[in-house]
Design a protein around this motif. Structure first.
Motif, mmCIF file in Angstrom:
data_model
loop_
_atom_site.group_PDB
_atom_site.id
_atom_site.type_symbol
_atom_site.label_atom_id
_atom_site.label_comp_id
_atom_site.label_asym_id
_atom_site.label_seq_id
_atom_site.Cartn_x
_atom_site.Cartn_y
_atom_site.Cartn_z
ATOM 1 N N PHE A 19 0.837 -1.195 0.000
ATOM 2 C CA PHE A 19 0.000 0.000 0.000
ATOM 3 C C PHE A 19 0.878 1.254 0.000
ATOM 4 C CE2 PHE A 19 -2.312 -3.391 2.163
ATOM 5 C CZ PHE A 19 -3.434 -3.475 1.349
ATOM 6 N N ARG A 20 0.876 1.976 -1.105
ATOM 7 C CA ARG A 20 1.709 3.177 -1.194
ATOM 8 C C ARG A 20 0.911 4.388 -0.705
ATOM 9 N NH1 ARG A 20 6.275 4.829 -3.219
ATOM 10 N NH2 ARG A 20 6.690 2.880 -4.337
ATOM 11 N N LEU A 21 1.397 5.043 0.348
ATOM 12 C CA LEU A 21 0.698 6.214 0.885
ATOM 13 C C LEU A 21 0.905 7.387 -0.075
ATOM 14 C CD1 LEU A 21 1.513 6.102 4.712
ATOM 15 C CD2 LEU A 21 -0.130 4.799 3.384
ATOM 16 N N GLU A 22 -0.187 8.023 -0.435
ATOM 17 C CA GLU A 22 -0.068 9.139 -1.390
ATOM 18 C C GLU A 22 -0.213 10.497 -0.712
ATOM 19 O OE1 GLU A 22 -0.962 7.426 -5.707
ATOM 20 O OE2 GLU A 22 -2.586 8.575 -4.804
ATOM 21 N N ARG A 23 -1.251 10.640 0.096
ATOM 22 C CA ARG A 23 -1.373 11.911 0.814
ATOM 23 C C ARG A 23 -2.291 11.761 2.014
ATOM 24 N NH1 ARG A 23 -5.979 15.032 -0.370
ATOM 25 N NH2 ARG A 23 -7.195 14.170 -2.089
ATOM 26 N N LEU A 24 -2.112 12.671 2.950
ATOM 27 C CA LEU A 24 -2.934 12.645 4.152
ATOM 28 C C LEU A 24 -4.315 13.217 3.827
ATOM 29 C CD1 LEU A 24 -2.674 12.078 7.249
ATOM 30 C CD2 LEU A 24 -2.154 14.500 7.511
ATOM 31 N N LEU A 25 -5.342 12.455 4.154
ATOM 32 C CA LEU A 25 -6.707 12.938 3.884
ATOM 33 C C LEU A 25 -7.284 13.646 5.097
ATOM 34 C CD1 LEU A 25 -8.210 9.764 2.205
ATOM 35 C CD2 LEU A 25 -7.753 11.946 1.093
ATOM 36 N N GLY A 26 -6.916 13.167 6.259
ATOM 37 C CA GLY A 26 -7.483 13.771 7.458
ATOM 38 C C GLY A 26 -6.794 13.236 8.695
ATOM 39 N N ALA A 27 -6.829 14.052 9.719
ATOM 40 C CA ALA A 27 -6.260 13.637 11.002
ATOM 41 C C ALA A 27 -7.311 13.935 12.050
ATOM 42 C CB ALA A 27 -4.986 14.422 11.280
ATOM 43 N N GLY A 28 -7.771 12.897 12.721
ATOM 44 C CA GLY A 28 -8.768 13.085 13.769
ATOM 45 C C GLY A 28 -8.107 13.041 15.126
ATOM 46 N N GLY A 29 -8.928 12.841 16.157
ATOM 47 C CA GLY A 29 -8.407 12.803 17.514
ATOM 48 C C GLY A 29 -7.498 11.604 17.742
ATOM 49 N N SER A 155 -17.924 15.385 11.604
ATOM 50 C CA SER A 155 -16.710 14.963 10.885
ATOM 51 C C SER A 155 -16.654 13.451 10.704
ATOM 52 C CB SER A 155 -15.457 15.465 11.605
ATOM 53 O OG SER A 155 -15.400 14.911 12.891
ATOM 54 N N ASN A 156 -17.642 12.721 11.232
ATOM 55 C CA ASN A 156 -17.658 11.276 11.041
ATOM 56 C C ASN A 156 -18.764 10.818 10.075
ATOM 57 O OD1 ASN A 156 -15.410 10.769 12.534
ATOM 58 N ND2 ASN A 156 -16.508 10.336 14.430
ATOM 59 N N VAL A 157 -19.267 11.772 9.308
ATOM 60 C CA VAL A 157 -20.260 11.438 8.277
ATOM 61 C C VAL A 157 -19.802 12.120 6.992
ATOM 62 C CG1 VAL A 157 -22.689 11.550 7.596
ATOM 63 C CG2 VAL A 157 -22.090 11.436 10.032
ATOM 64 N N MET A 158 -19.831 11.376 5.915
ATOM 65 C CA MET A 158 -19.434 11.965 4.641
ATOM 66 C C MET A 158 -20.568 11.960 3.660
ATOM 67 S SD MET A 158 -15.864 11.277 2.957
ATOM 68 C CE MET A 158 -14.439 12.101 3.579
ATOM 69 N N ARG A 159 -20.690 13.061 2.936
ATOM 70 C CA ARG A 159 -21.616 13.063 1.803
ATOM 71 C C ARG A 159 -20.766 12.848 0.562
ATOM 72 N NH1 ARG A 159 -24.976 18.103 -0.366
ATOM 73 N NH2 ARG A 159 -22.881 18.594 -1.031
ATOM 74 N N GLY A 160 -20.860 11.651 0.023
ATOM 75 C CA GLY A 160 -20.043 11.307 -1.136
ATOM 76 C C GLY A 160 -20.732 11.754 -2.407
ATOM 77 N N GLU A 161 -20.117 11.349 -3.533
ATOM 78 C CA GLU A 161 -20.712 11.736 -4.818
ATOM 79 C C GLU A 161 -22.077 11.087 -4.979
ATOM 80 O OE1 GLU A 161 -17.487 10.544 -7.294
ATOM 81 O OE2 GLU A 161 -16.381 12.401 -6.922
ATOM 82 N N ARG A 165 -22.274 8.410 4.002
ATOM 83 C CA ARG A 165 -21.661 7.275 4.713
ATOM 84 C C ARG A 165 -21.286 7.671 6.149
ATOM 85 N NH1 ARG A 165 -22.007 4.556 0.291
ATOM 86 N NH2 ARG A 165 -20.238 3.554 -0.683
ATOM 87 N N LEU A 166 -21.668 6.796 7.059
ATOM 88 C CA LEU A 166 -21.253 6.924 8.457
ATOM 89 C C LEU A 166 -19.958 6.139 8.609
ATOM 90 C CD1 LEU A 166 -21.913 7.629 11.480
ATOM 91 C CD2 LEU A 166 -23.253 5.518 11.548
ATOM 92 N N PHE A 167 -18.955 6.707 9.274
ATOM 93 C CA PHE A 167 -17.701 5.976 9.452
ATOM 94 C C PHE A 167 -17.101 6.275 10.814
ATOM 95 C CE2 PHE A 167 -14.659 9.457 8.774
ATOM 96 C CZ PHE A 167 -15.446 10.396 8.129
ATOM 97 N N ASP A 168 -15.909 5.742 11.047
ATOM 98 C CA ASP A 168 -15.150 5.898 12.281
ATOM 99 C C ASP A 168 -15.877 5.313 13.504
ATOM 100 O OD1 ASP A 168 -13.389 6.468 14.227
ATOM 101 O OD2 ASP A 168 -13.549 8.640 14.115
ATOM 102 N N PHE A 169 -15.887 3.982 13.555
ATOM 103 C CA PHE A 169 -16.444 3.291 14.716
ATOM 104 C C PHE A 169 -15.345 3.042 15.759
ATOM 105 C CE2 PHE A 169 -20.831 1.747 13.670
ATOM 106 C CZ PHE A 169 -20.933 2.346 12.423
ATOM 107 N N GLY A 170 -14.325 3.927 15.761
ATOM 108 C CA GLY A 170 -13.172 3.749 16.647
ATOM 109 C C GLY A 170 -13.531 3.789 18.129
ATOM 110 N N LEU A 171 -14.615 4.453 18.477
ATOM 111 C CA LEU A 171 -15.062 4.454 19.877
ATOM 112 C C LEU A 171 -16.305 3.584 20.032
ATOM 113 C CD1 LEU A 171 -14.587 8.240 20.778
ATOM 114 C CD2 LEU A 171 -13.179 6.313 21.502
#
Ligand SMILES: Nc1ncnc2c1ncn2[C@@H]1O[C@H](COP(=O)(O)OP(=O)(O)OP(=O)(O)O)[C@@H](O)[C@H]1O
Length: 291
Positions: A19-29, A155-161, A165-171
């Motif tokens: 997996f080649r990292l291309e760019r940072l998309l976001g940094a959360g807590g 910041s944990n919900v995205m409106r895509g094209e 989408r609900l994401f980040d179930f980290g907690l």
């Protein structure tokens, strides 16, 4: 955000040889999320080898159960199959860099906090409904499967094209079912809640519950409708102490029946927050009758 550039430079260029990292998309807590290319898929001619890759940021990445924490986020979402829940692909460990990470579908679009900046006075009812109904449907589905999100906020919900989408179930946590064993990790010590969206009982040490998710979702929906957070972005415990619920005003874009339901969902006392995600969804799905 100044530190994210530093973290981006420190990150390895290729993880797990693939997996080649291309760019940072976001940094959360807790995490850093990169856009990456799956070199294996690319080698076989996949025209869309792009994925999102999440790893924990410091100090979480150095905690003894860091990998288990990330695995738990992956496992919770892997068992959810819903068009409005972000799709995870795999959990991986790069042995050389001793780095655990998740790969997942790359979303193109905006998080709701980015969207909110474009709507400082709130969204129209039609535009709001297009986001609210799928989001509540995803939450109702997760709750129905015994999975709690734990961190519902813009910041944990995205409106895509095409989709929300609900994401980040980290907690997140499993309330029931075989995944309950994952819940042994103590998330309270991480202190990673976002106080303006975390229900007061969570900030006071109670266990995560579906009602706590409802509080976060209600703050978010209020904000989409009016452009402002219902309690001036104060931690919910402070908002409760200041009795801010008395000053709540109905967002002008919201049909009255939605307001009654939302008000209930915003109750500081979890015992009075008597509405489920499925019920909220049903209220928001009905046509635009204003009564
Ligand atoms: N699959 C994805 N596709 C595109 N961008 C993403 C994806 N996942 C996350 N992001 C971006 O990265 C940001 C941080 O992601 P995420 O919320 O998972 O990290 P976090 O550290 O757990 O955040 P927090 O704890 O603050 O909620 C998101 O707000 C979003 O901008």
């Amino acid at each position: 955000m100044a530190s994210t550039g530093r973290k981006a430079r420190e990150a390895p260029q290729v993880l797990a040889g693939r997996f080649r990292l291309e760019r940072l998309l976001g940094a959360g807590g807790m995490g850093l999320v990169y856009r990456a290319r799956d070199l294996l898929h690319e080698q076989f001619g996949d025209p869309e080898p792009y994925i999102a890759l999440k790893m924990l940021s410091e100090p979480f990445s150095t905690s003894p159960d860091a990998s288990a924490l990330l695995y738990s986020e992956f496992a919770l979402t892997r068992h959810l199959h819903h068009p409005n829940v972000l799709r995870p692909f795999s959990f991986e460990v790069d042995a050389t860099h001793r780095q655990a990470f998740i790969t997942m579908e790359l979303m193109r679009g905006q998080t709701l906090d980015q969207l909110l900046c474009e709507h400082p006075r709130g969204m129209s009812w039609q535009a709001l409904q297009v986001i609210a109904v799928p989001l509540l449907d995803a939450l109702a589905y997760a709750h129905g499967r015994g999975v709690l999100h734990g961190d519902v906020k813009p910041s944990n919900v995205m409106r895509g094209e095409e989709q929300v989408r609900l994401f980040d179930f980290g907690l997140g946590q499993a309330e029931q079912g075989p995944l309950k064993r994952l819940a042994n990790l103590d998330r309270k010590r991480l202190n990673a809640w976002t106080p303006a969206y975390a229900a007061p009982e969570l900030l006071e040490g109670s266990a995560l519950s579906a009602a706590a998710d409802i509080y976060g979702a209600a703050c978010l929906l209020y904000e989409l409708a009016s452009g402002t957070h219902p309690f001036r972005r104060l931690p919910s415990t402070q908002a409760r102490a200041a009795r801010l619920e008395r000053q709540l005003k109905a967002p002008r874009n919201l049909p009255r029946r939605c307001w009654s339901a939302l008000r209930l969902a915003l109750a500081f006392d979890p015992g009075r927050r008597g509405i489920s995600a499925a019920q909220l969804r049903d209220v928001f799905s009905r046509g635009a009758s204003w009564w």
